[in-house]
Design a protein around this motif. Structure first.
Motif, mmCIF file in Angstrom:
data_model
loop_
_atom_site.group_PDB
_atom_site.id
_atom_site.type_symbol
_atom_site.label_atom_id
_atom_site.label_comp_id
_atom_site.label_asym_id
_atom_site.label_seq_id
_atom_site.Cartn_x
_atom_site.Cartn_y
_atom_site.Cartn_z
ATOM 1 N N PRO A 189 31.791 27.752 -44.683
ATOM 2 C CA PRO A 189 32.323 26.385 -44.729
ATOM 3 C C PRO A 189 33.434 26.158 -45.775
ATOM 4 O O PRO A 189 33.971 25.064 -45.873
ATOM 5 C CB PRO A 189 31.083 25.560 -45.096
ATOM 6 N N THR A 190 33.778 27.190 -46.531
ATOM 7 C CA THR A 190 34.583 27.014 -47.752
ATOM 8 C C THR A 190 35.876 26.210 -47.578
ATOM 9 O O THR A 190 36.243 25.434 -48.455
ATOM 10 C CB THR A 190 34.934 28.402 -48.331
ATOM 11 N N LEU A 191 36.591 26.397 -46.478
ATOM 12 C CA LEU A 191 37.892 25.713 -46.360
ATOM 13 C C LEU A 191 37.856 24.531 -45.388
ATOM 14 O O LEU A 191 38.895 24.129 -44.850
ATOM 15 C CB LEU A 191 38.984 26.716 -45.936
ATOM 16 N N ARG A 192 36.666 23.932 -45.236
ATOM 17 C CA ARG A 192 36.557 22.749 -44.373
ATOM 18 C C ARG A 192 37.479 21.669 -44.885
ATOM 19 O O ARG A 192 37.518 21.398 -46.093
ATOM 20 C CB ARG A 192 35.109 22.271 -44.368
ATOM 21 N N GLY A 193 38.240 21.057 -43.974
ATOM 22 C CA GLY A 193 39.134 19.981 -44.392
ATOM 23 C C GLY A 193 40.507 20.465 -44.864
ATOM 24 O O GLY A 193 41.367 19.640 -45.164
ATOM 25 N N ARG A 194 40.713 21.779 -44.942
ATOM 26 C CA ARG A 194 42.037 22.294 -45.329
ATOM 27 C C ARG A 194 42.829 22.635 -44.076
ATOM 28 O O ARG A 194 42.252 23.099 -43.091
ATOM 29 C CB ARG A 194 41.927 23.565 -46.183
ATOM 30 N N THR A 195 44.155 22.415 -44.159
ATOM 31 C CA THR A 195 45.002 22.676 -43.005
ATOM 32 C C THR A 195 45.954 23.830 -43.298
ATOM 33 O O THR A 195 46.725 23.778 -44.250
ATOM 34 C CB THR A 195 45.800 21.413 -42.627
ATOM 35 N N VAL A 196 45.834 24.857 -42.471
ATOM 36 C CA VAL A 196 46.686 26.043 -42.608
ATOM 37 C C VAL A 196 47.600 26.086 -41.393
ATOM 38 O O VAL A 196 47.133 25.955 -40.267
ATOM 39 C CB VAL A 196 45.810 27.321 -42.655
ATOM 40 N N MET A 197 48.917 26.230 -41.619
ATOM 41 C CA MET A 197 49.831 26.343 -40.475
ATOM 42 C C MET A 197 50.556 27.678 -40.522
ATOM 43 O O MET A 197 51.041 28.074 -41.574
ATOM 44 C CB MET A 197 50.853 25.202 -40.487
ATOM 45 N N THR A 198 50.597 28.366 -39.395
ATOM 46 C CA THR A 198 51.399 29.584 -39.310
ATOM 47 C C THR A 198 52.747 29.196 -38.703
ATOM 48 O O THR A 198 52.804 28.461 -37.715
ATOM 49 C CB THR A 198 50.717 30.664 -38.443
ATOM 50 N N LEU A 199 53.819 29.663 -39.326
ATOM 51 C CA LEU A 199 55.175 29.340 -38.847
ATOM 52 C C LEU A 199 55.888 30.661 -38.608
ATOM 53 O O LEU A 199 56.321 31.325 -39.557
ATOM 54 C CB LEU A 199 55.898 28.501 -39.913
ATOM 55 N N PHE A 200 55.963 31.072 -37.350
ATOM 56 C CA PHE A 200 56.474 32.411 -37.025
ATOM 57 C C PHE A 200 57.788 32.337 -36.246
ATOM 58 O O PHE A 200 57.840 31.782 -35.157
ATOM 59 C CB PHE A 200 55.422 33.215 -36.248
ATOM 60 N N TYR A 201 58.815 32.952 -36.818
ATOM 61 C CA TYR A 201 60.129 33.048 -36.177
ATOM 62 C C TYR A 201 60.361 34.428 -35.579
ATOM 63 O O TYR A 201 61.476 34.752 -35.185
ATOM 64 C CB TYR A 201 61.243 32.739 -37.190
ATOM 65 N N GLU A 202 59.306 35.259 -35.586
ATOM 66 C CA GLU A 202 59.398 36.595 -34.983
ATOM 67 C C GLU A 202 58.112 36.814 -34.217
ATOM 68 O O GLU A 202 57.085 36.212 -34.522
ATOM 69 C CB GLU A 202 59.433 37.681 -36.073
ATOM 70 N N ASN A 203 58.164 37.741 -33.258
ATOM 71 C CA ASN A 203 56.959 38.059 -32.497
ATOM 72 C C ASN A 203 55.919 38.702 -33.398
ATOM 73 O O ASN A 203 56.262 39.381 -34.358
ATOM 74 C CB ASN A 203 57.291 39.037 -31.376
ATOM 75 N N SER A 204 54.670 38.500 -33.062
ATOM 76 C CA SER A 204 53.593 39.103 -33.831
ATOM 77 C C SER A 204 52.305 39.016 -33.031
ATOM 78 O O SER A 204 52.071 38.022 -32.339
ATOM 79 C CB SER A 204 53.411 38.324 -35.138
ATOM 80 N N THR A 205 51.514 40.070 -33.088
ATOM 81 C CA THR A 205 50.151 39.994 -32.535
ATOM 82 C C THR A 205 49.183 39.967 -33.694
ATOM 83 O O THR A 205 48.509 38.975 -33.966
ATOM 84 C CB THR A 205 49.835 41.218 -31.636
ATOM 85 N N ARG A 206 49.160 41.116 -34.433
ATOM 86 C CA ARG A 206 48.104 41.251 -35.444
ATOM 87 C C ARG A 206 48.198 40.244 -36.572
ATOM 88 O O ARG A 206 47.214 39.630 -36.952
ATOM 89 C CB ARG A 206 48.171 42.586 -36.161
ATOM 90 N N THR A 207 49.394 40.117 -37.160
ATOM 91 C CA THR A 207 49.480 39.315 -38.379
ATOM 92 C C THR A 207 49.118 37.854 -38.088
ATOM 93 O O THR A 207 48.326 37.250 -38.804
ATOM 94 C CB THR A 207 50.877 39.431 -39.005
ATOM 95 N N ARG A 208 49.665 37.310 -36.996
ATOM 96 C CA ARG A 208 49.400 35.898 -36.733
ATOM 97 C C ARG A 208 47.934 35.655 -36.344
ATOM 98 O O ARG A 208 47.269 34.778 -36.893
ATOM 99 C CB ARG A 208 50.320 35.348 -35.636
ATOM 100 N N VAL A 209 47.445 36.488 -35.462
ATOM 101 C CA VAL A 209 46.064 36.291 -34.999
ATOM 102 C C VAL A 209 45.074 36.556 -36.143
ATOM 103 O O VAL A 209 44.035 35.899 -36.261
ATOM 104 C CB VAL A 209 45.768 37.193 -33.782
ATOM 105 N N SER A 210 45.436 37.492 -37.003
ATOM 106 C CA SER A 210 44.566 37.823 -38.126
ATOM 107 C C SER A 210 44.488 36.650 -39.111
ATOM 108 O O SER A 210 43.404 36.285 -39.581
ATOM 109 C CB SER A 210 45.160 39.084 -38.747
ATOM 110 N N PHE A 211 45.620 36.037 -39.413
ATOM 111 C CA PHE A 211 45.609 34.846 -40.278
ATOM 112 C C PHE A 211 44.827 33.714 -39.619
ATOM 113 O O PHE A 211 44.067 32.996 -40.279
ATOM 114 C CB PHE A 211 47.039 34.371 -40.576
#
Ligand code: NCD
Length: 314
Positions: A38-60
């Motif tokens: 539950p540690t990050l409940r209420g926190r908002t994380v946004m990924t902003l990708f200008y290049e293709n990615s599978t692992r890095t984006r999905v992993s985050f």
């Protein structure tokens, strides 16, 4: 809020603390049927990708969701960036919407640092993590590689890591060369002369450079193969992919020169048959999928570092 823009911000102690946290999270979650804290409940994380990615984006995204953060993915191709909005306006907009953390990937070197600078100017409380900026750095990849090497070899001191391929265009090579030497490993970069960056010897950390792969393989404890970054190339850096593969590809015949307990890494995406042979990619010494799994836990530790531990330090 704590940014992570470059591995050069991390001391040996910082790095080990992050990797120990990642290890604890991994061990704790492995035993659970429900992989959610539950540690990050209420926190908002946004990924902003200008290049293709599978692992890095999905992993985050996975890391954020396992910690109960709200994770929102913004891809340049489907955002207003495609209508001509500037990077600054896009970043400030996402911050104004409520991002506590922006995870940024961009083809321009320095883009994440630039965004962090703009956010600081506006006193925004949004942290930034660099998920790959052009030919510059990929700090989270280097951390997950360091974790995988420690798991496989027991540590870094006195170990030799040979990084092979398109060093010139590789942010993975840059971040790894610094981080691994900081951790006590010897790093050797192997590339054709045309793919060796000017001034490589001046990179932070003591590294050796050569174009002779066969001479290095018998001494390696870990070999990290890199993809040829065709999208970043402006000219002919080698005669043909066949010739590149013959001279710099890790095929089964070459891999036979490795020590019995040496491991093979690749950040992915792998081009099988080009820089790595089909059988080598799947061999027991290949830790490619361990890298991917460790990536989630390293990124969980980094989300906590940016969003929770930073608060404690205020
Ligand atoms: C790398 C990248 O994007 O820098 N991949 C990754 O993040 N795992 C390497 C590459 O694209 O070849």
């Amino acid at each position: 809020m704590k940014n992570l823009l470059s591995v050069t911000e991390l001391s040996r102690e910082d790095t080990i603390a992050i990797l120990d946290e990642a290890r604890e999270l991994k061990d704790a979650l492995l035993e659970r049927e429900v992989r959610k804290l539950p540690t990050l409940r209420g926190r908002t994380v946004m990924t902003l990708f200008y290049e293709n990615s599978t692992r890095t984006r999905v992993s985050f995204e996975t890391a954020g969701k396992w910690l109960s953060a709200d994770v929102i993915n913004v891809s340049a191709a489907t955002s207003s960036a495609a209508k001509g909005e500037s990077l600054r306006d896009t970043a400030l907009t996402l911050s104004a919407i409520g991002a506590d953390l922006l995870i940024v990937r961009h083809p321009a070197s320095g883009a994440a640092a630039q965004i962090a600078g703009w956010l600081a100017e506006t006193n925004a409380r949004t942290a930034v993590i660099n998920a790959g900026d052009g030919m510059h750095e990929h700090p989270t990849q280097a951390l997950l590689d360091a974790m995988t090497i420690r798991d496989a070899l027991g540590g870094w001191e006195g170990r030799t890591v040979v990084i092979v391929g398109d060093i010139l265009h590789s942010r993975v090579a840059r971040s790894n060369a610094w981080l691994l030497t900081t951790l006590g490993a010897t790093v050797v970069c192997v590339a054709p002369r045309t793919l060796q960056p000017v001034g490589l010897a001046q990179w932070p950390g003591q590294i050796r450079v050569t174009d002779d792969l066969d001479a290095e393989l018998p001494h390696a404890d870990a070999v990290m193969m890199l993809r040829v970054q065709a999208e970043r190339m402006t000219g002919g850096f080698f005669p043909s992919s066949r010739e590149y593969s013959v001279r710099y590809g890790l095929n089964a015949h070459r891999a036979a020169q490795l020590k019995t307990d040496a491991v093979v890494l690749h950040p992915g995406p792998m081009l099988r048959g080009m820089e790595i042979g089909f059988a080598v990619a799947d061999a027991p010494r290949s830790v490619v999928l361990e890298q991917v799994t460790n990536g989630v836990h390293v990124r969980m530790a980094l989300l906590l570092r940016s969003l929770v531990q930073a608060e404690g330090n205020k």
